[in-house]
Design an enzyme around this catalytic site. Structure first.
Site, short mmCIF file in Angstrom:
data_model
loop_
_atom_site.label_atom_id
_atom_site.label_comp_id
_atom_site.label_asym_id
_atom_site.label_seq_id
_atom_site.Cartn_x
_atom_site.Cartn_y
_atom_site.Cartn_z
CG ASP A 1 -1.97 -1.03 1.24
OD1 ASP A 1 -2.23 -1.59 0.16
OD2 ASP A 1 -2.53 -1.29 2.31
NE ARG A 2 -1.58 7.03 -1.48
CZ ARG A 2 -1.84 7.67 -2.61
NH1 ARG A 2 -0.96 8.50 -3.11
NH2 ARG A 2 -2.98 7.48 -3.24
#
Length: 252
Positions: free
Chosen positions: A76-77
């Site tokens: 995930d970012r």
């Protein structure tokens, strides 16, 4: 060619990490694959979640290595840590099959609200695939409680707020699996603005911690070409280290 940081069955020592350099720190590299340390806040690749962004880890890595890269998995970012990639389709395919067979061990560090009752526990709770993918599929995450602490902040009728440091080991790879499993337990991940608890997130921001506290600490997998056992670790960044120091927890 090998980077010289690998020995059969050994634990690879990560390189020092600076604050979000244009080049990602390379934790391990040979002619077939690499493991890099993705910083929190950087998207791995373009997707529907990109919201018009143009800076992606995949693009940086193609330029950094000067060749094609094939992402073996995603982060995930807001998650930092070990990201596995290959330099050719055959290696990527072999690593992908190993990943699908659940032979790749992925260890994450996470800070959550509350104290899970058990030292070791497993969440077996199906999850959908995210936006546009409503079908639920099996999702399993193993957790270990590493440490607990309290802050002098009232919470839910109690005079203090409790927090725990967890090791998370996802057996499957569903969309935001660890974050959503912690929400399912009501032990929300700190700093998670999508599935977390806003009040607890603010408590940490007031203390200088401005990131989601999920870090891909360790990857262990079998090398697709010679069968060696690779073990790669990524150091926590300054923000994550600050949260550990806040509670007197040892630097992981």
């Amino acid at each position: 060619m090998s980077s010289g940081r690998y020995r059969k069955g050994s634990r690879l020592k990560p390189l020092p990490q600076d604050h979000l350099p244009m080049h990602l720190d390379v934790l391990y590299r040979d002619e077939f694959l690499a493991v890099v340390d993705k910083p929190a806040g950087l998207m791995v690749h373009d997707s529907k979640l990109a919201r018009g962004e143009s800076d992606f880890a995949a693009d940086r890595l193609r330029e950094q290595f000067g060749q094609k890269i094939f992402l073996v998995h995603r982060l995930d970012r807001a998650t930092s840590g070990c990201l596995l990639l290959a330099f050719d389709r055959d290696s990527a395919s072999a690593l992908g099959k190993t990943l699908m067979s659940r032979e790749v061990v992925k260890d994450y560090l996470a800070v959550c609200r509350g104290w899970p009752a058990e030292t070791a526990f497993t969440v077996d709770h199906p999850l959908d695939g995210g936006p546009g993918k409503p079908e639920k599929k099996p999702a399993i995450t193993h957790f270990e409680r590493l440490a607990t602490a309290e802050l002098d902040e009232p919470s839910s009728g109690f005079p203090t707020s409790r927090y725990a440091l967890l090791r998370a080991q996802p057996e499957t790879g569903r969309f935001r699996q660890i974050r959503r499993h912690l929400k399912h337990l009501s032990h929300h991940l700190i700093g998670d603005t999508s599935h977390g608890d806003g009040r607890h997130n603010r408590i940490f921001r007031m203390r200088g911690v401005h990131r989601m506290l999920l870090h891909a600490r360790r990857l262990a997998f079998t090398h697709p070409h010679d069968g060696r056992q690779c073990v790669v670790e990524a150091p926590v960044d300054a923000q994550f280290a600050r949260s550990l120091e806040m509670f007197g927890w040892p630097l992981q």
